[in-house]
Design a protein around this motif. Structure first.
Motif, PDB file in Angstrom:
ATOM      1  N   LEU A 188       0.820  -1.323   0.145  1.00  9.06           N
ATOM      2  CA  LEU A 188       0.519   0.099   0.194  1.00  9.06           C
ATOM      3  C   LEU A 188       1.226   1.159  -0.390  1.00  9.06           C
ATOM      4  CD1 LEU A 188      -2.453  -1.032   2.542  1.00  9.06           C
ATOM      5  CD2 LEU A 188      -2.828  -1.416   0.643  1.00  9.06           C
ATOM      6  N   PRO A 189       0.137   2.317  -0.497  1.00  8.90           N
ATOM      7  CA  PRO A 189       0.956   3.145   0.075  1.00  8.90           C
ATOM      8  C   PRO A 189       1.402   4.157   1.496  1.00  8.90           C
ATOM      9  CG  PRO A 189      -0.734   3.828  -1.210  1.00  8.90           C
ATOM     10  CD  PRO A 189      -1.295   2.897  -0.924  1.00  8.90           C
ATOM     11  N   PHE A 190       3.036   4.070   1.988  1.00  5.51           N
ATOM     12  CA  PHE A 190       3.850   3.778   2.854  1.00  5.51           C
ATOM     13  C   PHE A 190       3.765   2.509   3.498  1.00  5.51           C
ATOM     14  CE2 PHE A 190       1.757   8.754   2.537  1.00  5.51           C
ATOM     15  CZ  PHE A 190       3.442   9.022   2.515  1.00  5.51           C
ATOM     16  N   SER A 191       4.159   1.906   2.118  1.00  4.03           N
ATOM     17  CA  SER A 191       3.900   0.012   2.449  1.00  4.03           C
ATOM     18  C   SER A 191       2.851  -0.144   4.141  1.00  4.03           C
ATOM     19  CB  SER A 191       5.813   0.192   3.219  1.00  4.03           C
ATOM     20  OG  SER A 191       6.202   0.489   1.762  1.00  4.03           O
ATOM     21  N   HIS A 192       3.910  -0.488   5.085  1.00  2.00           N
ATOM     22  CA  HIS A 192       3.492  -1.315   6.166  1.00  2.00           C
ATOM     23  C   HIS A 192       2.413  -0.413   6.963  1.00  2.00           C
ATOM     24  CE1 HIS A 192       5.164  -4.837   5.656  1.00  2.00           C
ATOM     25  NE2 HIS A 192       6.488  -4.700   5.293  1.00  2.00           N
ATOM     26  N   ILE A 235      -1.985  -9.552  -8.726  1.00  2.00           N
ATOM     27  CA  ILE A 235      -1.380  -8.466  -9.604  1.00  2.00           C
ATOM     28  C   ILE A 235      -0.559  -9.253  -9.933  1.00  2.00           C
ATOM     29  CG2 ILE A 235       1.023  -6.690 -10.088  1.00  2.00           C
ATOM     30  CD1 ILE A 235      -0.366  -5.428  -7.399  1.00  2.00           C
ATOM     31  N   LEU A 236       0.204 -10.655  -9.586  1.00  2.00           N
ATOM     32  CA  LEU A 236       1.258 -11.031 -10.584  1.00  2.00           C
ATOM     33  C   LEU A 236       0.225 -12.253 -11.349  1.00  2.00           C
ATOM     34  CD1 LEU A 236       3.221 -12.272  -7.870  1.00  2.00           C
ATOM     35  CD2 LEU A 236       4.055 -11.881 -10.079  1.00  2.00           C
ATOM     36  N   HIS A 237      -0.954 -12.265 -11.466  1.00  2.00           N
ATOM     37  CA  HIS A 237      -1.802 -13.719 -11.993  1.00  2.00           C
ATOM     38  C   HIS A 237      -2.776 -12.333 -12.325  1.00  2.00           C
ATOM     39  CE1 HIS A 237      -0.157 -16.440  -8.914  1.00  2.00           C
ATOM     40  NE2 HIS A 237      -1.154 -17.357 -10.058  1.00  2.00           N
ATOM     41  N   ASP A 250      -8.183  -4.844  -4.904  1.00  2.00           N
ATOM     42  CA  ASP A 250      -8.391  -5.448  -6.071  1.00  2.00           C
ATOM     43  C   ASP A 250      -7.082  -4.366  -6.725  1.00  2.00           C
ATOM     44  OD1 ASP A 250      -9.082  -2.594  -8.881  1.00  2.00           O
ATOM     45  OD2 ASP A 250     -10.767  -2.832  -6.441  1.00  2.00           O
ATOM     46  N   PRO A 251      -6.737  -5.239  -8.282  1.00  2.00           N
ATOM     47  CA  PRO A 251      -5.240  -4.860  -9.182  1.00  2.00           C
ATOM     48  C   PRO A 251      -5.556  -3.735  -9.035  1.00  2.00           C
ATOM     49  CG  PRO A 251      -5.926  -7.097  -9.163  1.00  2.00           C
ATOM     50  CD  PRO A 251      -6.619  -6.718  -8.630  1.00  2.00           C
ATOM     51  N   SER A 252      -6.015  -3.695 -10.256  1.00  3.95           N
ATOM     52  CA  SER A 252      -6.584  -2.266 -10.985  1.00  3.95           C
ATOM     53  C   SER A 252      -6.590  -1.133  -9.644  1.00  3.95           C
ATOM     54  CB  SER A 252      -7.569  -2.366 -11.862  1.00  3.95           C
ATOM     55  OG  SER A 252      -8.615  -2.037 -11.152  1.00  3.95           O
ATOM     56  N   ALA A 253      -7.442  -1.111  -9.828  1.00  4.87           N
ATOM     57  CA  ALA A 253      -7.479  -0.156  -7.827  1.00  4.87           C
ATOM     58  C   ALA A 253      -6.744   0.247  -7.217  1.00  4.87           C
ATOM     59  CB  ALA A 253      -8.779   0.165  -7.010  1.00  4.87           C
ATOM     60  N   HIS A 254      -5.727  -1.218  -7.351  1.00  2.00           N
ATOM     61  CA  HIS A 254      -4.995  -0.503  -5.707  1.00  2.00           C
ATOM     62  C   HIS A 254      -3.164   0.228  -6.623  1.00  2.00           C
ATOM     63  CE1 HIS A 254      -0.884  -2.084  -3.078  1.00  2.00           C
ATOM     64  NE2 HIS A 254      -0.280  -2.564  -4.033  1.00  2.00           N
ATOM     65  N   LEU A 255      -3.074  -0.371  -7.816  1.00  2.00           N
ATOM     66  CA  LEU A 255      -2.300  -0.288  -8.316  1.00  2.00           C
ATOM     67  C   LEU A 255      -1.946   1.642  -9.083  1.00  2.00           C
ATOM     68  CD1 LEU A 255      -1.711  -2.905 -11.244  1.00  2.00           C
ATOM     69  CD2 LEU A 255      -0.018  -2.352  -8.951  1.00  2.00           C
ATOM     70  N   ALA A 256      -3.176   2.166  -8.808  1.00  2.00           N
ATOM     71  CA  ALA A 256      -3.776   3.370  -9.337  1.00  2.00           C
ATOM     72  C   ALA A 256      -3.384   4.732  -7.902  1.00  2.00           C
ATOM     73  CB  ALA A 256      -5.135   3.562  -9.488  1.00  2.00           C
ATOM     74  N   ARG A 257      -2.709   3.880  -6.755  1.00  2.00           N
ATOM     75  CA  ARG A 257      -3.095   4.756  -6.279  1.00  2.00           C
ATOM     76  C   ARG A 257      -0.713   4.562  -5.410  1.00  2.00           C
ATOM     77  NH1 ARG A 257      -8.049   4.992  -3.446  1.00  2.00           N
ATOM     78  NH2 ARG A 257      -8.497   7.412  -2.904  1.00  2.00           N
ATOM     79  N   ASP A 258      -0.671   5.504  -4.987  1.00  2.00           N
ATOM     80  CA  ASP A 258       0.931   5.828  -4.152  1.00  2.00           C
ATOM     81  C   ASP A 258       1.604   6.439  -3.536  1.00  2.00           C
ATOM     82  OD1 ASP A 258       1.484   8.279  -5.640  1.00  2.00           O
ATOM     83  OD2 ASP A 258       2.207   7.175  -7.682  1.00  2.00           O
ATOM     84  N   ASP A 259       2.121   6.649  -2.535  1.00  2.00           N
ATOM     85  CA  ASP A 259       2.529   7.853  -1.492  1.00  2.00           C
ATOM     86  C   ASP A 259       2.394   9.379  -2.058  1.00  2.00           C
ATOM     87  OD1 ASP A 259       2.594   5.688  -0.588  1.00  2.00           O
ATOM     88  OD2 ASP A 259       4.924   6.406  -0.026  1.00  2.00           O
ATOM     89  N   LEU A 281      -7.519  -2.499   4.962  1.00  2.00           N
ATOM     90  CA  LEU A 281      -8.060  -3.545   4.443  1.00  2.00           C
ATOM     91  C   LEU A 281      -8.406  -4.286   4.420  1.00  2.00           C
ATOM     92  CD1 LEU A 281      -4.367  -4.514   3.384  1.00  2.00           C
ATOM     93  CD2 LEU A 281      -5.937  -3.595   1.449  1.00  2.00           C
ATOM     94  N   PRO A 282      -9.118  -4.816   3.494  1.00  2.00           N
ATOM     95  CA  PRO A 282     -10.483  -5.661   4.198  1.00  2.00           C
ATOM     96  C   PRO A 282      -9.970  -7.093   4.723  1.00  2.00           C
ATOM     97  CG  PRO A 282     -11.004  -5.590   2.268  1.00  2.00           C
ATOM     98  CD  PRO A 282      -9.050  -4.361   2.283  1.00  2.00           C
ATOM     99  N   ASP A 283     -10.935  -7.292   5.622  1.00  2.00           N
ATOM    100  CA  ASP A 283     -10.634  -8.633   6.508  1.00  2.00           C
ATOM    101  C   ASP A 283      -9.907  -9.703   5.508  1.00  2.00           C
ATOM    102  OD1 ASP A 283     -11.049  -7.175   9.109  1.00  2.00           O
ATOM    103  OD2 ASP A 283     -13.202  -8.243   9.246  1.00  2.00           O
ATOM    104  N   GLY A 284      -9.143 -10.008   6.196  1.00  2.00           N
ATOM    105  CA  GLY A 284      -7.549 -11.826   5.004  1.00  2.00           C
ATOM    106  C   GLY A 284      -7.265 -10.874   3.909  1.00  2.00           C
ATOM    107  N   VAL A 285      -6.678  -9.382   3.796  1.00  2.00           N
ATOM    108  CA  VAL A 285      -6.141  -9.384   2.809  1.00  2.00           C
ATOM    109  C   VAL A 285      -5.073  -8.360   3.421  1.00  2.00           C
ATOM    110  CG1 VAL A 285      -5.734  -7.427   0.600  1.00  2.00           C
ATOM    111  CG2 VAL A 285      -8.028  -9.366   1.345  1.00  2.00           C
ATOM    112  N   ASP A 286      -4.484  -9.234   2.912  1.00  2.00           N
ATOM    113  CA  ASP A 286      -2.616  -7.752   3.250  1.00  2.00           C
ATOM    114  C   ASP A 286      -1.810  -7.658   1.782  1.00  2.00           C
ATOM    115  OD1 ASP A 286      -1.043 -10.752   2.439  1.00  2.00           O
ATOM    116  OD2 ASP A 286      -0.801 -10.964   4.858  1.00  2.00           O
ATOM    117  N   HIS A 287      -0.789  -7.509   2.120  1.00  2.00           N
ATOM    118  CA  HIS A 287      -0.129  -6.701   0.488  1.00  2.00           C
ATOM    119  C   HIS A 287       0.465  -7.965   0.551  1.00  2.00           C
ATOM    120  CE1 HIS A 287       3.759  -7.541   3.613  1.00  2.00           C
ATOM    121  NE2 HIS A 287       4.065  -7.363   2.052  1.00  2.00           N
TER     122      HIS A 287
END
Length: 467
Positions: free
Chosen positions: A128-132, A152-154, A313-322, A139-145
C-alpha cells in the motif's frame, strides 16, 4: 554487455539461442545491481515502476531525514541478493550426498534462477501507499500486501511473464514470493515441494531471506543507524542447503527435510544479522515518534479513503501511491472542513503525539495496554494511543554445517539465538496539551488501574470457563 544464452523451448526439446544484454544500475548498498532483458521488462512495467513512489519506511523520514528511500530500490536489491544466494547454494562443492536429490537437473537451473530472481523482484508489488503503516486497519479482512502481490502477478504481470523466453509461470513466482507459511495463512492452497520451499526461503525466510538482508542494510544506510549493518558477504558465502538439524537425541538426519543453513564459519555473521534486526526494531522501526506518525497517518487515511479502507483489487491498488496521499494530506491540512484535517495538520505541522509513559521493567505488555486504554477513557481516545512493536516470536532456528559434516542446531551452538530478548520498549503516547497531566495521572493511579484490569481479565476468564 551481451550474452548468448541457450534456452530450451517449452514446446519442444530443441535449444533456442537468445541474445540478451546484461544491464547494470548503481546502488548505494550493493554497488551495482545487474539484470537481463527479461528482468528489465518487469522493472519497466507499470506495477513495478509504481514502487518508485512507495516509501520503504512510511513517514520515518520525519524522524530520520535520510529515510526517504523507496520500495523500488529495495526490490532491486532483493533480486541481486537472491541471485547471489542461489548461485552460492547451487555450487557443486556445496552439495552433500544427504541433499543431492533435492536439486533439479542441470538443464533446469537457469530457469529456476530466473524464477527466483523474478519472485524477489516482484515480492513487494502489493504494498500500500507508505508500505506497512496501518496496513492491518486499512485493508479488507483476510487481505494483506502479499495477497495483493499474488493477484497482481496473476493479472497485470501475467502477460509480461508469459512473453519472457522461456515463459515464467505466475504461480511459481507467486509461491516463492509468499512462501509456505504466508500462503497457508492467506488460505491459498499451494503445495510446495522441498526445492520450492528452499527457494522461497532464499527470498522471504526468517533466517537468511534476501528480503530481510536488504532491508536491514538499506534502512541502516539511509537512517544513519549503523548498528543495522552486518557482514552479508561472509554470510552468503557460507550458506548451503542441508538437512534440518536433529532436535531430539537419537533423531537421524536421513529423513530430515532439507533447508537453508550456514557453515560453522558463518555463524557469527548470522548472529550479527539477528542483532542488527533487534537494534533496528528497537531504535528505528519502533521509535516512539515513528509510532506516533503511523497513528496520525492511519487516522487520516480512515477518514479520507472511501469506506475508510484501500481497495484490494489490483487495478484500484495500482492507481494509488504515496504522491496521492501526500497531496491529499497537504490539502486537508489547510482546510478545517476536509476529511482527516486534524490528523493531516499534525503531520504537516509536526504536532505529533509525545511519550507520556514508558514501559517499566515491572510491566507486562498487557499492563501498558491497560494504562493506555484507561488514559484514553479518562482523557479522550482522540488524544491517547498505545505504541508498541508487534510480537516477533522466537529467534529462528536453522542447521549449521559443523566441521565434521553434521547438521547442528544454531540454538545449540549460539547463546545469541537462544537469549536475545524482544524489544522492551512500549509507550503510552499522548497529545502535547495533556501529556504532563496524563503522566502525573498514570503515576498516581497506576496500581489501581492495573488491579482493576487484572480483576476484569479474571472475570472474563471465569465467564469463558463457565460457558
Amino acid at each position: 554487455m551481451t550474452v548468448l544464452l541457450a534456452r530450451r523451448h517449452s514446446g519442444s526439446g530443441t535449444l533456442r539461442f537468445v541474445s540478451k544484454r546484461i544491464h547494470e544500475v548503481r546502488d548505494p548498498v550493493h554497488v551495482f545491481v545487474h539484470f537481463d532483458d527479461d528482468e528489465r521488462a518487469v522493472i519497466d512495467s507499470v506495477p513495478f515502476q509504481r514502487l518508485r513512489n512507495i516509501h520503504q519506511l512510511a513517514l520515518t523520514y520525519l524522524v530520520y531525514p535520510g529515510a526517504s528511500h523507496k520500495r523500488f530500490e529495495h526490490s532491486l536489491g532483493v533480486m541481486e541478493l537472491a541471485g547471489r544466494i542461489y548461485d552460492t547454494v547451487t555450487r557443486d562443492d556445496k552439495r552433500s550426498d544427504a541433499v543431492r536429490d533435492v536439486f533439479p537437473s542441470a538443464k533446469d537451473h537457469g530457469y529456476w534462477r530466473t524464477v527466483v530472481r523474478m519472485a524477489a523482484l516482484c515480492h513487494d508489488l502489493g504494498h500500500l501507499p507508505f508500505s506497512h503503516a496501518a496496513e492491518d486497519a486499512l485493508l479488507p479482512d483476510g487481505v494483506d500486501h502479499e495477497r495483493i502481490t499474488w493477484d497482481i502477478l496473476h493479472s497485470d504481470m501475467a502477460t509480461i511473464l508469459a512473453d519472457l523466453v522461456p515463459p515464467v509461470r505466475p504461480d511459481l513466482v507467486g509461491k516463492l514470493a509468499l512462501g509456505p507459511r504466508k500462503a497457508e495463512k492467506l488460505g491459498l492452497r499451494l503445495e510446495f515441494d522441498p526445492w520450492e520451499a528452499i527457494l522461497a526461503e532464499i527470498i522471504v525466510g526468517d533466517a537468511f531471506g534476501a528480503d530481510r538482508m536488504d532491508y536491514l542494510l538499506r534502512d541502516s544506510l539511509h537512517t544513519g543507524a549503523t548498528y543495522g549493518r552486518f557482514d552479508h558477504h561472509r554470510l552468503i558465502d557460507t550458506l548451503r542447503i542441508m538437512p534440518s538439524a536433529p532436535r531430539e537425541e537419537g533423531e537421524g538426519e536421513g529423513l530430515a527435510e532439507p533447508t537453508l543453513g550456514c557453515e560453522r564459519g558463518g555463524l557469527q555473521s548470522a548472529e550479527a544479522l539477528l542483532l542488527a534486526r533487534y537494534f533496528m526494531f528497537s531504535q528505528v522501526y519502533y521509535h516512539p515518534t515513528r509510532l506516533a506518525y503511523n497513528e496520525h497517518l492511519k487516522d487520516f487515511l480512515v477518514e479520507w479513503l472511501p469506506d475508510g479502507r484501500f481497495a484490494a483489487d489490483p487495478s484500484a491498488h495500482l492507481a494509488r501511491d504515496d504522491s496521492d496521499v501526500l497531496c491529499a494530506i497537504k490539502l486537508a491540512a489547510r482546510s478545517p472542513s476536509a476529511p482527516g484535517h486534524r490528523a493531516a495538520r499534525r503531520i504537516v505541522s509536526r504536532d505529533h503525539f509525545k511519550v507520556a509513559y514508558v514501559r517499566s521493567p515491572d510491566d507486562s505488555s498487557d499492563d501498558v495496554r491497560a494504562l493506555a486504554d484507561a488514559a484514553a477513557e479518562r482523557f479522550s481516545p482522540e488524544l491517547v494511543r498505545h505504541g508498541a512493536s508487534p510480537s516477533r516470536g522466537a529467534a529462528p532456528d536453522f542447521p549449521v554445517f559443523d566441521r565434521d559434516g553434521r547438521s547442528v542446531s544454531a540454538l545449540g551452538l549460539s547463546d545469541v539465538f537462544g537469549k536475545l530478548p524482544t524489544s522492551p520498549d512500549e509507550y503510552v503516547l499522548a497529545d502535547r496539551s495533556i501529556r504532563p497531566e496524563l503522566a502525573r495521572w498514570i503515576s498516581r493511579e497506576r496500581e489501581q488501574i492495573l488491579e482493576e484490569a487484572l480483576d476484569a481479565q479474571t472475570e472474563e476468564i471465569d465467564e469463558e470457563v463457565t460457558t
